[in-house]
Every structure is written in structure tokens, then in C-alpha cells.
Write an enzyme that holds these catalytic residues in place. Structure first.
Site, mmCIF file in Angstrom:
data_model
loop_
_atom_site.group_PDB
_atom_site.id
_atom_site.type_symbol
_atom_site.label_atom_id
_atom_site.label_comp_id
_atom_site.label_asym_id
_atom_site.label_seq_id
_atom_site.Cartn_x
_atom_site.Cartn_y
_atom_site.Cartn_z
ATOM 1 N N PRO A 196 0.929 -1.358 -0.097
ATOM 2 C CG PRO A 196 0.043 -1.035 2.381
ATOM 3 C CD PRO A 196 0.837 -1.601 1.214
ATOM 4 C CG MET A 197 3.869 1.779 -1.853
ATOM 5 S SD MET A 197 4.552 2.002 -3.258
ATOM 6 C CE MET A 197 3.475 1.121 -4.850
ATOM 7 C CD GLN A 207 -1.153 -0.047 5.022
ATOM 8 O OE1 GLN A 207 -1.103 0.941 4.945
ATOM 9 N NE2 GLN A 207 0.033 -0.794 5.493
ATOM 10 C CB CYS A 245 3.371 5.092 7.425
ATOM 11 S SG CYS A 245 3.187 6.881 6.523
ATOM 12 C CE LYS A 264 4.720 -0.914 5.228
ATOM 13 N NZ LYS A 264 4.995 0.743 4.469
#
Length: 185
Positions: A16-17, A72, A101, A140
Site C-alpha cells: 500500500p502506498m 490497510q 508509515c 506492517k
């Protein structure tokens, strides 16, 4: 206990970005062989507090090619994270908790990689999610906060014991963000 992770058509997984993995990009990645794609991260607060938020709904669009599908979520409130996962579990096959993140907008509210400063909180959130959500929960994380505070192994072990079906580790610290050398050890 961890829910069974779905079988994938390939080992290629699109991370996921934010600002990149919109539905069109994910669909192209599926066409070219990605076995799993994740939505951009979605705010649990936005999902819970702002019903029918246009921007959030845009992030949650999925292509018919996205099977299995993964979303996410991020946040700093355990109750909101659980409520948002309950909202999403009927649409997605996997729900991922973002504790990796390093963006300031997440760190300043205690979300994303800032959560790595509170391993017990991560453990409690994952335990809640994995016991009350009927889909696999993944997480993550980063290597740690900085070179003096590397705790990925500790958090990964807590995540496993708390029911995480999979763990992704970004091999850089929060302080490094996306620069510097990744620590593959």
C-alpha cells in the site's frame, strides 16, 4: 488465533502506498502478475466518524480483478480501529494495520510508525482485531524508531502471538523514512 491467509496466484505483492496505489494502478498490477494488492491506507477515524466521506470511499474502491482484496487502515484509537475493521470486513479479504508509515501526518497523531513506541498497545489492538474480525489481520511495521530503538523482532513476535496472519517489515527506521540503507538483517 490467526485466520488463514488466502492462497495467492503469485508471490508478487503490491504494498500500500499513499497517493500511488489507487484502483486503476492496482488493476494494472493485477493484470501484470501481482497476486495481492493493498489499497492506499485509510483513516479509521474517517471511516467511523464521517460516514460516506467521498475521499475515503474513493480509496476503498476495488476492481473485480482484486481477489483476494486487501485494505490497510491506520489510526491511534483502538476502538475506532476495531469499528473500522468491522465496517471493512464484508468488502475485503484481508485487513492490514499500518504501524510502519513514517509520514508526519500520522506520527503527530500517534499512528503509523509512531505506534512502534508502544508494543503492548499494538499487541492489544491486534488481539482485539484478530478475535473479533472474521478475516485475516496483517500488520506492517518498520525496523524501529531509530538506530538505538530497533524493535521489529519484538513487535513481530507479539503480532504473531496476537493472531496476525502475516507481518510485513520495512527494513528502515521511522527516522530514516524512505532514505538511507535498509537493514536486511
Amino acid at each position: 488465533m490467526a485466520k488463514e491467509f488466502p492462497k495467492l496466484s503469485s508471490t508478487a505483492i503490491l504494498a500500500p502506498m499513499s497517493g500511488i496505489t489507487d484502483v486503476a494502478f492496482r488493476e494494472l498490477c493485477r493484470i501484470y502478475g501481482a497476486g495481492l494488492t493493498y489499497t492506499e491506507f485509510v483513516s479509521s477515524a474517517a471511516l467511523v466518524r464521517k460516514a460516506n466521506n467521498i475521499k475515503t470511499n474513493e480509496l476503498l474502491k476495488i476492481s473485480p480483478l482484486e481477489k483476494p482484496s486487501a485494505v490497510q487502515i491506520f489510526g491511534n484509537n483502538a476502538d475506532e480501529l476495531l469499528k473500522s475493521a468491522k465496517i471493512l470486513e464484508h468488502k475485503f479479504d484481508i485487513i492490514d494495520l499500518n504501524c510502519g508509515c513514517p509520514a508526519y501526518k500520522l506520527v503527530k497523531i500517534g499512528a503509523g510508525s509512531e505506534m512502534m513506541k508502544k508494543p503492548d498497545e499494538i499487541k492489544n489492538i491486534l488481539s482485539e482485531l484478530s478475535s473479533k474480525i472474521n478475516k485475516p489481520i496483517t500488520i506492517k511495521i518498520r525496523a524501529g524508531i531509530d538506530d538505538k530503538h530497533i524493535n521489529a523482532l519484538e513487535i513481530a513476535q507479539l503480532a504473531e502471538k496476537s493472531g496476525a496472519a502475516a507481518i510485513t517489515i520495512h527494513a528502515r527506521t521511522q527516522k530514516q523514512s524512505y532514505s538511507g540503507k535498509a537493514d536486511w538483517d
